[in-house]
Design an enzyme around this catalytic site. Structure first.
Site, PDB file in Angstrom:
ATOM      1  N   ASP A  65      35.537  47.173  36.035  1.00  0.00           N
ATOM      2  CA  ASP A  65      35.030  45.755  36.528  1.00  0.00           C
ATOM      3  C   ASP A  65      34.056  45.887  37.441  1.00  0.00           C
ATOM      4  OD1 ASP A  65      35.558  42.784  36.281  1.00  0.00           O
ATOM      5  OD2 ASP A  65      36.057  43.138  38.437  1.00  0.00           O
ATOM      6  N   THR A  98      30.164  40.541  35.574  1.00  0.00           N
ATOM      7  CA  THR A  98      30.005  40.801  36.939  1.00  0.00           C
ATOM      8  C   THR A  98      28.981  42.023  36.881  1.00  0.00           C
ATOM      9  OG1 THR A  98      31.717  42.198  36.732  1.00  0.00           O
ATOM     10  CG2 THR A  98      32.079  40.111  37.860  1.00  0.00           C
ATOM     11  N   THR A  99      29.124  42.913  36.025  1.00  0.00           N
ATOM     12  CA  THR A  99      28.109  44.253  35.901  1.00  0.00           C
ATOM     13  C   THR A  99      26.762  43.736  35.274  1.00  0.00           C
ATOM     14  OG1 THR A  99      30.328  45.502  35.314  1.00  0.00           O
ATOM     15  CG2 THR A  99      27.946  46.403  34.749  1.00  0.00           C
ATOM     16  N   ASP A 391      39.882  38.011  33.251  1.00  0.00           N
ATOM     17  CA  ASP A 391      38.363  37.987  32.960  1.00  0.00           C
ATOM     18  C   ASP A 391      38.535  36.795  31.645  1.00  0.00           C
ATOM     19  OD1 ASP A 391      37.372  39.435  34.978  1.00  0.00           O
ATOM     20  OD2 ASP A 391      36.744  41.197  34.009  1.00  0.00           O
TER      21      ASP A 391
END
Length: 536
Positions: A65, A98-99, A391
């Site tokens: 994550d 997020t990445t 998520d």
């Protein structure tokens, strides 16, 4: 001839980086952050092991994550800190991507660095980026589908989104099972989007496949000694109050007595205070009492004598969620029973999960409440499974609020990239170069996904661009990570949330623009400590 010394404005302990040096420092820091997390991108991305130092030295966390990795890595570079904050905001806003948002911002800055080497001014680059962003948003919006009017099709969309989100997580081997759990839990919310009604309980032992969804509410506590283990038609008083005494505690105070009888009298007086408080609680006509703080032995005995189930030391998140789902309120004073709102449920009983005993609250006032129990072999696996499931739940609730969906596998990025490239041809100024750079940065996301899967990214990206320039295939073609081919994502069921994709695009562009504007980094001088030495 008089020589003039340069005037120093800043304090001698302050540092300043100007112009190209400052810009290079920003680029290097931001690009390094992107390179750190890009190997975790996509269904075949790798994980990172985070080893703590300091107070929790030796504790290990395994995750892919982006927000968790960047939050745990200490960075000193100011631009790198901007990207760390960017991933955190993406996690808070929509829960996933997020990445992607960090990598896209990093790739935009890589492209900007090349343009600045060609003597193109940052403001021209920013102007071109803004034009490209508008085109990309329009292309993404036009390609989005909305099936919210058909409940069956919308459920299929939600399942596909859940599978796509979980495919890059530790739960990828069990994505079908966990996708069903996540979709069922979110659909129970009936559009409210309040994740507080969904509780996640982690229990080591068993396998990930043994995780399940439990209707109602689970509390990881046990009733007191000799108290009822099962209560029907429960009236629940939820409290956050000390049960020992309400006396004033003065540190270091001492009480002098001249006999043991006086000590006994003090103990009796304290017991009477406890008994008075218990009687006030019983006057509320309840059969379950749940307290955030300790209850102690004597009040526990009084509750047992009255046939009341009393639960002590329930964690604060637990009783807040319990108050929400049972319709009660957390109270700390008990003088006026009419002012207190009690929680209700049909049945409270004990259930076994592994070797642990929990209390299950069935038939709660908030009908959409449910608990997801995650089982797993180790603490690290369960923690990562919880992050992955969280998520998926966040993405699904965002999709329920904004039901439009787009296609994954690099399809959306290629679609936007091709739209920008076509528009750049008609742009007469230097902004066209900036628009092309934005398009190249977008294509880096599917490139990295293909590289992480071990495929020939150059060949795949060429096929992907060709397909999106073809009017018949445009809007649905993406990379099939299972066999390394370019295929129709509608047939494969690779669907992503429009909200997540839009947030990644907009946030990355804004963060990259802010870093590109920097031409000066000033490190403020530390405040000097003034010591008062007194008078001799």
């Amino acid at each position: 001839m008089v020589s003039l010394n340069p005037v120093r404005v800043l304090s001698e302990n302050a540092e300043e980086e100007r112009g190209e040096i400052a810009r290079l420092s920003s680029f290097v820091g931001a690009i390094a952050i992107g390179d750190l997390v890009k190997s975790t991108l996509g269904p075949k991305g790798m994980d990172k092991i985070l080893v703590s130092s300091g107070r929790n030295a030796g504790s290990v966390e395994v995750t892919n994550d982006g927000a968790t990795i960047l939050k745990s890595v200490g960075v000193d570079n100011p631009a790198a800190k901007v990207l760390v904050e960017l991933s955190k905001v993406q996690d808070d806003e929509v829960g996933d991507g997020t990445t992607s948002v960090t990598v896209l911002a990093s790739e935009l800055l890589k492209e900007a660095e090349k343009l600045i080497d060609q003597k193109i001014h940052p403001q021209i680059i920013i102007s071109g980026w803004r034009m490209a962003l508008d085109i990309a948003r329009r292309a993404l919006s036009e390609a989005a589908d909305d099936n919210s009017a058909d409940s069956e099709k919308f459920r299929i969309d939600l399942m596909n989104i859940a599978r796509t989100t979980l495919s890059s997580k530790i739960l990828s081997q069990h994505k079908e099972h966990f996708a069903k759990l996540a979709v069922e839990a979110v659909l129970r919310l009936k559009g409210s989007g309040s994740l507080q009604a969904i509780q996640i309980i982690k229990k080591t032992g068993g396998t990930l496949e043994e995780s399940f969804l439990e209707e109602g509410f689970l509390l990881d506590k046990k009733p007191g000694v000799h108290q009822p283990k099962k209560v029907e038609n429960a009236k629940i008083l939820i409290a956050n109050t000390p049960m020992d005494t309400d006396k004033i505690k003065v540190f270091g105070s001492t009480i002098k007595v001249d006999s043991m009888a006086k000590i006994a009298e003090l103990e009796v007086a304290e017991k009477e205070k406890m008994k008075d408080k218990v009687n006030k609680i019983l006057s509320h006509n309840v059969n379950v009492f749940i307290n955030r703080q300790l209850i102690y032995n004597y009040p526990e005995q009084l509750f047992a004598d009255a046939g009341i189930m009393a639960i002590e030391h329930a964690d604060f998140d637990g009783i807040e969620r319990l108050a929400l789902v049972t319709g009660g309120e957390i109270v700390s004073t008990f003088d006026d029973p009419t002012a207190v709102k009690l929680g209700t449920c049909d049945l409270i009983e004990q259930v076994m999960i592994g070797e642990d005993t929990l209390l299950r609250f069935s038939g709660v006032a908030l009908g959409e409440a449910c608990s997801i129990v995650i089982r797993g072999a180790t603490h690290q696996i369960i923690e990562e499974a919880e992050r992955s499931l969280h998520d998926a739940l966040c993405v699904l609730t965002s999709t329920v609020r904004e039901p439009r969906v787009v296609y994954g596998g690099g399809c959306s990025e290629a679609l936007m990239s091709v739209a920008i490239t076509k528009a750049a041809v008609d742009c007469p100024g230097q902004e066209a170069l900036a628009m092309d750079s934005f398009a190249r940065a977008l294509l880096q996301l599917p490139t990295i996904i293909a590289d992480n899967a071990g495929f020939n990214s150059g060949k795949l990206i060429g096929q992907l661009r060709s397909a999106h320039n073809n009017a018949k295939l445009q809007g649905r073609t993406g990379i099939n990570i299972d066999n390394g081919e370019v295929t129709d994502m509608l047939v494969r069921g690779i669907t992503e949330s429009f909200v997540v994709k839009r947030q990644v695009l907009v946030s990355a562009a804004e963060a990259a623009e802010m870093i590109l504007r920097v031409d000066n980094i000033i490190k403020a001088a530390p405040r000097k400590r003034v010591e008062d030495r007194g008078h001799c």
